[in-house]
Design a protein around this motif. Structure first.
Motif, short mmCIF file in Angstrom:
data_model
loop_
_atom_site.label_atom_id
_atom_site.label_comp_id
_atom_site.label_asym_id
_atom_site.label_seq_id
_atom_site.Cartn_x
_atom_site.Cartn_y
_atom_site.Cartn_z
N LEU A 206 5.39 -1.09 7.87
CA LEU A 206 4.84 -1.53 9.15
C LEU A 206 4.13 -0.40 9.88
CD1 LEU A 206 4.59 -3.70 11.39
CD2 LEU A 206 6.85 -2.95 12.20
N VAL A 207 4.76 0.77 9.92
CA VAL A 207 4.27 1.89 10.73
C VAL A 207 3.26 2.76 9.97
CG1 VAL A 207 5.02 3.90 12.08
CG2 VAL A 207 6.45 1.88 11.99
N ARG A 208 3.27 2.70 8.63
CA ARG A 208 2.37 3.50 7.79
C ARG A 208 2.70 4.98 7.84
NH1 ARG A 208 1.81 0.04 4.70
NH2 ARG A 208 0.25 1.30 3.62
N ARG A 209 3.95 5.31 8.04
CA ARG A 209 4.42 6.69 8.01
C ARG A 209 5.76 6.74 7.29
NH1 ARG A 209 -0.10 7.16 9.26
NH2 ARG A 209 -1.04 8.44 10.91
N ALA A 210 6.06 7.88 6.69
CA ALA A 210 7.28 8.05 5.90
C ALA A 210 8.51 8.21 6.81
CB ALA A 210 7.15 9.28 5.00
N GLY B 6 0.80 -1.21 0.00
CA GLY B 6 0.00 0.00 0.00
C GLY B 6 0.83 1.27 0.00
N PRO B 7 0.18 2.41 -0.23
CA PRO B 7 0.90 3.69 -0.28
C PRO B 7 1.18 4.24 1.10
CG PRO B 7 -1.44 4.02 -0.69
CD PRO B 7 -1.24 2.53 -0.57
N ILE B 8 2.26 5.02 1.21
CA ILE B 8 2.63 5.73 2.44
C ILE B 8 2.62 7.22 2.11
CG2 ILE B 8 4.35 6.01 4.25
CD1 ILE B 8 3.26 3.17 4.09
N TYR B 9 1.85 7.99 2.86
CA TYR B 9 1.59 9.36 2.44
C TYR B 9 2.45 10.43 3.10
CZ TYR B 9 -2.53 7.53 0.08
OH TYR B 9 -3.37 6.82 -0.75
#
Length: 262
Positions: free
Chosen positions: A62-66, A35-38
């Motif tokens: 894993l964390v869903r952050r850049a 998935g994308p990370i924004y």
């Protein structure tokens, strides 16, 4: 506030309009399953520094952050030296993890009208009145900023910086680039309350442990465990690799993505 509350409505709407189909048309170029990370950092207009990186890796998935892995913790150390512990926002040139390095094919992808237009809308929305400077790390970020019309004002004011990527393989050249950026950028930024800037240069021999800083909980989604944001916690399996490396910690999860559902 201990945790990142997530994007405000204006950014949530923009993220929902991301050109994901353009990425999904190139499964050989991007790791789509995760998935994308924004973003990471402030989307409420309080950011005084905008950082553009390259693409997410295993820790970010894993964390869903850049920028939360090794590169992110090196950048966090730089932010600390600049006197910032929360007054920043970070995005990547690519929403998905890239197979290999930034190359001519990747540059061509970024020139697609839908991809470029959305990326420029994102940067325009991040460039709110309080933003004092912009830094790009690496070739992909340089491409993004070169293509962004809004960069012209920052460049004219000498508030646009291009530095080597934090995991570039030649430490002396990397840290020389960072020292130049640090010396020029530090006087331009208003420090966060209670944070004292430290513009002393990095030693050119390489990053030391004290040069890294953990990613603060305020940058992470609600409920993340305390160990996230420091060290390398996620490992991406190489195709054909039989098993995970023996973890240094006392527990590990093997997380398998389902194809075509990222």
């Amino acid at each position: 506030m201990r945790w990142d509350p997530g994007p405000p409505p204006s950014f949530a709407t923009l993220f929902e309009q991301a050109p994901l189909a353009s990425y999904q048309a190139l499964p050989a170029k991007f790791r789509l399953e995760w998935g994308p990370i924004y973003y990471r950092g402030r989307l409420d207009g309080s950011a005084r520094l905008l950082i553009v990186g390259q693409d997410p890796s295993a820790d970010e998935n894993l964390v869903r952050r850049a920028m939360v892995g090794t590169a992110g913790q090196r950048v966090q150390g730089l932010l600390r030296k600049l006197g910032l512990d929360h007054g920043y926002v970070i995005v990547n040139a690519s929403l998905y993890s890239i197979y290999g390095q930034f190359d001519a094919e990747m540059a061509g992808f970024m020139d697609q009208a839908a991809v470029r237009a959305w990326r420029n809308r994102l940067l325009d929305q991040l460039a709110q009145p309080g933003l004092q400077a912009v830094v790009g790390f690496g070739k992909a970020a340089a491409k993004v900023l070169d293509d962004w019309p809004g960069a012209a004002a920052f460049k004219a004011a000498q508030r646009l910086f291009q530095a080597q990527h934090p995991t570039a393989r030649a430490p002396a050249a990397l840290l020389k680039s960072w020292n130049q950026t640090l010396a020029a950028l530090a006087p331009l930024l208003t420090p966060d309350p209670g944070v004292t800037p430290d513009p002393s240069p990095y030693p050119l021999s390489g990053f030391r442990e004290q040069d890294l800083a953990r990613v603060p909980a305020a940058d992470l989604p609600f409920g993340m465990p305390a160990w996230l944001g420091q060290g390398d916690m996620a490992t991406r399996l190489i195709k054909g690799q039989a098993k995970l490396k023996t973890p240094a910690a006392n527990a590990a999860i093997l997380w398998t993505a389902q194809a075509d559902q990222g």
